[in-house]
Write a protein that holds these residues in place. Structure first.
Motif, PDB file in Angstrom:
ATOM      1  N   ARG A  57      -2.319  -2.191  39.480  1.00  0.00           N
ATOM      2  CA  ARG A  57      -1.799  -2.953  38.338  1.00  0.00           C
ATOM      3  C   ARG A  57      -2.941  -3.740  37.741  1.00  0.00           C
ATOM      4  N   LEU A  58      -3.058  -3.693  36.434  1.00  0.00           N
ATOM      5  CA  LEU A  58      -4.185  -4.343  35.781  1.00  0.00           C
ATOM      6  C   LEU A  58      -4.170  -5.859  35.968  1.00  0.00           C
ATOM      7  N   ASP A  59      -2.971  -6.465  36.048  1.00  0.00           N
ATOM      8  CA  ASP A  59      -2.944  -7.918  36.208  1.00  0.00           C
ATOM      9  C   ASP A  59      -3.352  -8.360  37.605  1.00  0.00           C
ATOM     10  N   ALA A  60      -3.515  -7.406  38.539  1.00  0.00           N
ATOM     11  CA  ALA A  60      -4.093  -7.738  39.841  1.00  0.00           C
ATOM     12  C   ALA A  60      -5.608  -7.829  39.740  1.00  0.00           C
ATOM     13  N   LEU A  61      -6.130  -7.390  38.618  1.00  0.00           N
ATOM     14  CA  LEU A  61      -7.575  -7.377  38.394  1.00  0.00           C
ATOM     15  C   LEU A  61      -7.978  -8.378  37.319  1.00  0.00           C
ATOM     16  N   ILE A  62      -7.196  -8.423  36.237  1.00  0.00           N
ATOM     17  CA  ILE A  62      -7.518  -9.273  35.083  1.00  0.00           C
ATOM     18  C   ILE A  62      -6.315 -10.140  34.756  1.00  0.00           C
ATOM     19  N   ASP A  63      -6.520 -11.440  34.686  1.00  0.00           N
ATOM     20  CA  ASP A  63      -5.451 -12.374  34.345  1.00  0.00           C
ATOM     21  C   ASP A  63      -5.778 -13.030  33.009  1.00  0.00           C
TER      22      ASP A  63
END
Length: 538
Positions: free
Chosen positions: A255-261
């Protein structure tokens, strides 16, 4: 009488007049209803416009929202009443129903919801006993995004050893990777624009907006391919090669939000750049999850070293990179466990000495402390994770199981037909405590990281480990002490400290971790959002 009624029923004289009266009643009633409906519709539209105006005005300063709404009603000389003025957080996500996008219980508040009501008098409804209809309208407005700073945690690599990195990538991806030194140098020296990356992913995945994208699960190959699309030259070639390799490997997703917030309320362009290698390294860790890899490390010493590395997960809801407005968002490094086996050549009169060292590093963390747009700087509060270094053996299955404590057994550092020596030791390293790091414009433009702690922590820890080792020496298995051997072994262990320190430091740098250290890298600073007007939510 019966005959009269039959004649009356069959009499058709005067039928047009009766029908005209009936139609007239229907027309008058319909006209009255239309007038009343039009009046209600007109007032409802006017009330919606008033609610929109009040919400946008209130969003300019959430601290005085209710007072602002009342002032708008007074200025408009409106008969509308305030039902509620609620502060909360608004999520612009296509997968969330519009009615559920406003969260009035959120801690971070970036929006206001205004609900107005008004009684609309009816012109003809009173004939039916209905004097007025109550109309209710709501509007949500989002305040202008505040100044934002972007930074990541756990990026410290200064040089790459191609064989070591090829081995790491091959085991993580599940296919052999053979990139050249030129490719690795380009990956290490180049950066990419985060906004360009997100736009490329948005188009390729056909999602509606950035919030929906960040909540999206993407394949590691898709991410690496988008990274290639927004870079150039040898960096693009290297990333395209990795993307091709990923296409033949087992599927890896994240999941992208596990990488970029991206903090709530940050709209428009994301002003952030990150080193390509750091992003790739972080994405691999997220996509692969806890896994043990084995590495052969070159040591400039008459010893051999084999390394087992287990990379854990970050704490839930913690990203690697954040575009933050305040300290509510915390970024963390992943946990890591290392087991290094160092073996000497045959030593005269002793044989080979085997030194297995275990190192465990908890997650470090960082949060935005302050933004000073006047000085073009921002501050980050960071803390390194607690760590421990021990002498002992551990099973591979236990090494990658972060749900349990590591179960170490005493190390058989010498096991010959003449003598057996077992050793055990453990040194704990406390976290660094909260430290404040200041990044200026030069740091941000150069993407220069700052470090909490010092590299000497690792060397002194390994030195203490060797000096405080408890030795259990047995001669011919009879438990007889061997005079002079303990001192000789301690001298040997001390000689192994320097190459072991170098091995651990090299692997830690490769993973972006440090014992007693935390590394924070600036990614961007954007100011001037306060001049932007509030916007109505969907």
């Amino acid at each position: 009488m019966i005959g009269f009624l039959k004649r009356l029923a069959g009499d058709r004289r005067g039928g047009v007049g009766a029908l005209s009266v009936l139609v007239s009643v229907l027309v008058v009633t319909g006209t009255a209803a239309t007038v009343d409906a039009a009046s209600v519709h007109f007032r409802a539209r006017a009330l919606q416009g008033l609610a929109d105006t009040a919400a946008v005005s209130a969003a300019s300063n959430l601290g005085t929202a209710e007072t602002t709404v009342q002032r708008v009603l007074n200025l408009k000389e409106s008969a509308a009443r305030i039902e509620t003025v609620a502060l909360g957080q608004y999520h612009r996500r296509a997968d969330v129903p519009i009615a559920d996008r406003f969260n009035a219980t959120a801690t971070e508040q970036d929006a206001v919801r205004v609900v107005l009501e008004e009684d609309v008098n009816l012109f003809f409804g009173s004939v039916l006993g209905i004097d007025a209809i109550r109309v209710r309208k709501a509007a949500v407005a989002i305040r202008p995004a505040r100044d934002t700073a972007a930074f990541s945690i756990g990026s410290r690599l200064l040089a790459l050893d191609p064989p070591l990195v090829n081995s790491l990538l091959s085991q993580l991806i599940g296919r052999e990777v053979q990139l050249t030194a030129l490719s690795y140098d380009s990956l290490l020296s180049s950066s990419l624009d985060v906004d360009a990356l997100l736009q490329d992913l948005t188009q390729s995945l056909s999602v509606d907006d950035r919030d929906s994208l960040l909540a999206h699960t993407v394949s590691l190959q898709r991410l690496v391919n988008s990274m290639a699309n927004v870079t150039t030259g040898q960096t693009r070639v290297a990333l395209q090669s990795l993307s091709t390799t990923l296409g033949t490997a087992p599927a890896r997703n994240l999941r992208l939000d596990a990488l970029i917030d991206v903090a709530p309320g940050v709209t428009g362009t994301v002003n952030a750049k990150v080193p390509v290698w750091d992003l790739l390294n972080a994405a691999l860790g997220e996509a692969v999850g806890p896994k043990t890899v084995e590495l052969d490390v070159n040591v400039n010493s008459p010893v051999t070293a084999k390394v087992r590395v287990a990379i854990g997960e970050r704490e839930q809801k913690s990203a690697w990179l954040t575009i933050a407005r305040d300290g509510t968002t915390i970024v963390r490094t992943a946990q890591a466990r290392l087991h290094v086996d160092v073996t000497t050549l045959n030593l005269t009169g002793i044989g080979k000495v085997h030194l297995p060292v275990y190192a465990e590093v908890a997650s470090g963390k960082a949060a935005l402390a302050a933004i000073d747009c006047g000085a073009d700087t921002f501050d980050v509060t960071a803390r390194s994770g607690v760590a421990s270094v021990a002498l002992g053996e551990i099973e591979s299955s236990r090494l990658s199981d972060f749900s349990r404590d590591a179960a170490l057994t005493p190390a058989a550092i010498l096991d010959s037909s003449v003598v057996k020596v077992r050793a055990a030791a453990r040194i704990n390293v406390a976290d660094s405590g909260d430290r404040t790091l200041k990044f200026n414009r030069a740091d941000i433009d150069a993407l220069s990281p700052k470090t909490i702690g010092s590299g000497s922590v690792l060397a002194s820890t390994i030195g203490s480990l060797a000096a405080n080792t408890s030795l259990d020496i047995q001669l011919l298995g009879l438990g007889i002490a061997l005079p002079g051997l303990p001192g000789q072994l301690r001298t040997i262990l001390g000689d192994l400290v320097s190459p072991l320190d170098a091995v651990l430091e090299q692997v830690m740098q490769l993973l972006g971790l440090g014992i007693g250290e935390a590394d924070i890298r600036p990614a961007g600073l954007q100011c001037g959002h306060r001049s932007a007007p509030p916007t109505l939510a969907a």
